[in-house]
Enzyme design. Structure first.
Site, PDB file in Angstrom:
ATOM      1  N   ARG A 114      -5.652   5.662  -7.805  1.00  0.00           N
ATOM      2  CA  ARG A 114      -5.602   7.038  -7.646  1.00  0.00           C
ATOM      3  C   ARG A 114      -5.582   7.534  -9.053  1.00  0.00           C
ATOM      4  O   ARG A 114      -6.041   8.588  -9.462  1.00  0.00           O
ATOM      5  CB  ARG A 114      -4.213   7.589  -6.810  1.00  0.00           C
ATOM      6  CG  ARG A 114      -4.146   7.145  -5.426  1.00  0.00           C
ATOM      7  CD  ARG A 114      -2.922   7.179  -4.751  1.00  0.00           C
ATOM      8  NE  ARG A 114      -2.414   8.443  -4.673  1.00  0.00           N
ATOM      9  CZ  ARG A 114      -1.213   8.819  -4.331  1.00  0.00           C
ATOM     10  NH1 ARG A 114      -0.215   7.776  -3.961  1.00  0.00           N
ATOM     11  NH2 ARG A 114      -0.735   9.764  -4.273  1.00  0.00           N
TER      12      ARG A 114
ATOM     13  N   LEU B  29       0.852  -1.226   0.042  1.00  0.00           N
ATOM     14  CA  LEU B  29       0.158   0.031   0.049  1.00  0.00           C
ATOM     15  C   LEU B  29       1.012   1.224   0.051  1.00  0.00           C
ATOM     16  O   LEU B  29       1.861   1.367   0.447  1.00  0.00           O
ATOM     17  CB  LEU B  29      -0.869   0.149   1.244  1.00  0.00           C
ATOM     18  CG  LEU B  29      -1.842  -1.161   1.441  1.00  0.00           C
ATOM     19  CD1 LEU B  29      -2.632  -1.059   2.990  1.00  0.00           C
ATOM     20  CD2 LEU B  29      -3.010  -1.232   0.176  1.00  0.00           C
ATOM     21  N   ASP B  30       0.525   2.445  -0.555  1.00  0.00           N
ATOM     22  CA  ASP B  30       1.202   3.481  -0.693  1.00  0.00           C
ATOM     23  C   ASP B  30       1.383   4.112   0.759  1.00  0.00           C
ATOM     24  O   ASP B  30       0.491   3.523   1.750  1.00  0.00           O
ATOM     25  CB  ASP B  30       0.383   4.563  -1.374  1.00  0.00           C
ATOM     26  CG  ASP B  30       0.193   4.200  -2.846  1.00  0.00           C
ATOM     27  OD1 ASP B  30       1.067   3.518  -3.272  1.00  0.00           O
ATOM     28  OD2 ASP B  30      -0.628   5.020  -3.394  1.00  0.00           O
ATOM     29  N   LYS B  31       2.484   4.894   1.184  1.00  0.00           N
ATOM     30  CA  LYS B  31       2.771   5.168   2.547  1.00  0.00           C
ATOM     31  C   LYS B  31       1.763   5.609   3.387  1.00  0.00           C
ATOM     32  O   LYS B  31       1.270   5.399   4.379  1.00  0.00           O
ATOM     33  CB  LYS B  31       3.890   6.293   2.209  1.00  0.00           C
ATOM     34  CG  LYS B  31       4.204   6.982   3.787  1.00  0.00           C
ATOM     35  CD  LYS B  31       5.279   7.832   3.259  1.00  0.00           C
ATOM     36  CE  LYS B  31       5.482   8.718   4.814  1.00  0.00           C
ATOM     37  NZ  LYS B  31       6.500   9.719   4.544  1.00  0.00           N
TER      38      LYS B  31
END
Length: 386
Positions: A300, A176-178
């Site tokens: 996104r 997962l993104d930060k």
């Protein structure tokens, strides 16, 4: 089928910051501290070196570093000539020029264990499922060599962690993104890693139980109750840290469904001559998204490509920041406090890598997204859940 529900992290502070942020403010044990700042190396250009390439001059003086390494350091912006950062290895130097090189300290061969708290949803001998907080990087990389999920997992799991994927990504089968929160599964041995990786690669297309579901808050609202985005994704040629919808990119498919619409009366200054007000319009929406593929930044990028980027997304939704003025004050405050993209990994459904048993995990909205949701619901002029 086993179902497990992840609750929000009880250790989150009153501002919604996860426990990991508070831990980061405490001095870490000496063995886990970040290496000291790099020591500058200085070179003074001799008269007979005038007009030569910067990388060649440095290679002559800094013999312990290869020319390719020096080229990388120059392009990374760690080299200054007379106080000015130079990123061109072919830059021609002048006689008497002072060159300063900040050589980063050596990195450990493999990540070190760090006592970072984890919100463990499920764990057995083969796998572990965690509810990731915002701000936690998944694996070590440039700029984040410590304080990552991998560092925490090594401390938690010890030597049992799978080595597939390289020393810096042990056990990691997806990420997962930060600043994206929610459910992640990690393999604890090589056999489990291979089985989980196969499920993530297939994404349930062959009829398995696999499912990845997300909750998202987006600007505006699609004009249909649900839909499918099938657009290839690749690196953005103008910014290598971004992704973009591009012909010839990798296949990417996202399904979305509108759960709620948040309508407000648009102020006159936001209307154009071509579009007069016809009543309250949806300034934002609450979406459920499901992935059929797993590309970097997929949700996104896909939502931005249809004109509905994630609220709070500084990369793909920067052009929508002015829309915050359309939100009621409580929602504006909640969005300002959020400080990240409004995306949460809500559902993870898979077959156990060894037994084949169907496991389903759910994680409700974390405190910061719950506040945004409540503010939008409490102050909306109207909504519509399809």
């Amino acid at each position: 089928m086993i179902r497990a529900r992840a609750t929000t992290c009880a250790a989150a502070d009153s501002a919604g910051s996860p426990a990991i942020d508070r831990l980061a403010r405490r001095p870490a044990p000496e063995t886990f501290m970040t290496p000291p700042s790099p020591t500058p190396t200085s070179v003074l250009v001799a008269s007979d070196e005038a007009g030569e390439r910067l990388d060649r001059v440095l290679a002559r003086h800094l013999t312990e570093l290869s020319r390719s390494r020096l080229k990388t350091l120059i392009e990374a912006g760690t080299v200054e000539v007379d106080g000015h950062t130079i990123r061109d290895p072919g830059h021609r130097v002048n006689s008497g020029a002072a060159i300063k090189v900040d050589v980063p300290p050596p990195r450990p061969a493999r990540p070190e264990p760090e006592p970072i708290p984890l919100n463990v949803v499920y764990e057995d001998a083969d796998m572990i499922v965690i509810d990731k907080p915002a701000g936690l990087v998944v694996h070590p990389a440039a700029g984040n060599w410590t304080g990552t999920l991998v560092n925490a997992l090594i401390a938690h799991c010890g030597d049992s962690l799978s080595g597939i994927g390289g020393e810096r990504r042990p056990g990691i089968v997806h990420r997962l993104d930060k600043d994206t929160t929610g459910l992640m599964v990690v393999a604890k041995n090589d056999r489990a890693h291979a089985a989980l990786a196969a499920q993530f690669g297939d994404h349930g297309r062959s009829g398995g139980a696999f499912e990845r579901g997300y909750l998202a808050f987006a600007w505006g609202a699609p004009d249909r109750p649900h839909g499918r985005i099938d657009r290839p994704i690749d690196r953005d040629p103008r910014a290598r840290d971004r992704m973009a919808v591009r012909e010839g990119g990798r296949e990417a498919v996202t399904f979305w469904q509108v759960l709620e619409r948040y309508r407000v009366e648009k102020p006159a200054r936001f209307h154009t001559k071509q579009k007069r007000p016809t009543g309250p319009e949806a300034v934002a929406s609450f979406l459920a998204c499901r992935l059929e593929t797993g590309r970097t930044h997929q949700i996104r990028v896909h939502l931005a490509s249809i004109g509905h980027p994630l609220m709070g997304d500084p990369v793909y939704g920067a052009g929508f920041r002015t829309k915050a003025a359309l939100l009621p004050q409580p929602a504006q405050a909640a969005l300002s406090r959020l400080g990240r993209q409004a995306l949460h990994a809500h559902i993870l459904r898979l077959n156990h890598p060894l037994t084949g048993e169907i496991l389903e995990f759910r994680s409700e909205l974390p405190p910061d997204l719950a506040r945004l949701h409540d503010a939008l619901v409490g102050s909306r002029a109207g909504s519509g859940g399809e």
